[in-house]
Design a protein around this motif. Sequence first.
Motif, short mmCIF file in Angstrom:
data_model
loop_
_atom_site.label_atom_id
_atom_site.label_comp_id
_atom_site.label_asym_id
_atom_site.label_seq_id
_atom_site.Cartn_x
_atom_site.Cartn_y
_atom_site.Cartn_z
N MET A 85 0.83 -1.20 0.00
CA MET A 85 0.00 0.00 0.00
C MET A 85 0.87 1.26 0.00
SD MET A 85 -3.39 -1.05 2.21
CE MET A 85 -2.60 -1.15 3.77
N ASP A 86 2.06 1.19 0.60
CA ASP A 86 2.98 2.32 0.53
C ASP A 86 3.44 2.56 -0.90
OD1 ASP A 86 4.67 4.40 1.69
OD2 ASP A 86 6.34 3.05 1.26
N MET A 87 3.51 1.49 -1.66
CA MET A 87 3.94 1.59 -3.05
C MET A 87 2.78 1.92 -3.98
SD MET A 87 6.40 -1.76 -2.83
CE MET A 87 7.21 -1.67 -4.40
N GLY A 88 1.56 2.06 -3.41
CA GLY A 88 0.40 2.45 -4.19
C GLY A 88 -0.36 1.31 -4.82
N HIS A 89 -0.13 0.08 -4.34
CA HIS A 89 -0.77 -1.10 -4.92
C HIS A 89 -1.73 -1.73 -3.92
CE1 HIS A 89 1.92 -0.85 -8.32
NE2 HIS A 89 2.92 -0.75 -7.48
N SER A 90 -2.53 -2.63 -4.40
CA SER A 90 -3.49 -3.33 -3.55
C SER A 90 -2.76 -4.24 -2.58
CB SER A 90 -4.45 -4.15 -4.41
OG SER A 90 -5.25 -4.97 -3.60
N GLY A 91 -3.25 -4.29 -1.36
CA GLY A 91 -2.67 -5.17 -0.35
C GLY A 91 -2.93 -6.63 -0.62
N TRP A 92 -3.89 -6.93 -1.49
CA TRP A 92 -4.19 -8.32 -1.82
C TRP A 92 -3.01 -9.02 -2.50
CZ3 TRP A 92 -8.00 -10.88 0.27
CH2 TRP A 92 -9.10 -10.18 0.73
N PHE A 93 -2.11 -8.26 -3.11
CA PHE A 93 -0.93 -8.86 -3.74
C PHE A 93 -0.04 -9.56 -2.72
CE2 PHE A 93 -1.70 -5.69 -7.20
CZ PHE A 93 -1.90 -6.62 -8.21
N ALA A 94 -0.21 -9.25 -1.44
CA ALA A 94 0.58 -9.90 -0.39
C ALA A 94 0.34 -11.40 -0.37
CB ALA A 94 0.26 -9.29 0.97
N LEU A 95 -0.81 -11.84 -0.83
CA LEU A 95 -1.09 -13.28 -0.87
C LEU A 95 -0.16 -14.02 -1.83
CD1 LEU A 95 -4.98 -13.26 -0.73
CD2 LEU A 95 -3.37 -13.82 1.10
#
Length: 165
Positions: A85-95
Amino acid sequence: MHSFTSSPPLALQSPRLFAWSGRIGRLRYINYSAAAFWLSVVLGVAAGLALRATAWVLLSQLLGTLISFLLLGVFALALARRRLMDMGHSGWFALLLLAPLVNVALLLWLLLGAGEAGANRHGAPPVANSLLVKALAGVVVVLTMAGMAYLLLLQPVPQDPWGHF
């Protein structure tokens, strides 16, 4: 009346260790990840030692290790989400950290990618890093590289007991 010579102060997000929302910068991500890893190792060893007096020694040690690494996994997903999210992307990518090989690329991206400078849809930017945060991140990086160098270069090669090497 608005003055063009002065701008309103930029709101910054104070660091929060245990959170699913908000943003986290690169150096705090490194520090929190390293601290979580070593804490899970200590908890796993402590649980294994505490449970070794039981009749099911191996099972209890495996259970202690499993619990500590599950806690580490949840914390790692929360940190990766906030870093994304700091990089401006969705947190769902953490999966994607759960997918083999893809997780290595994602981890490198989280470690090397720059965060967005200003506020984004996930909130205000994190506060600037203190000297202590910078020094700890430097120590973590140096120790990690030294450990990798040892494992790859300096560790003795095991000998084949039948003499095939």
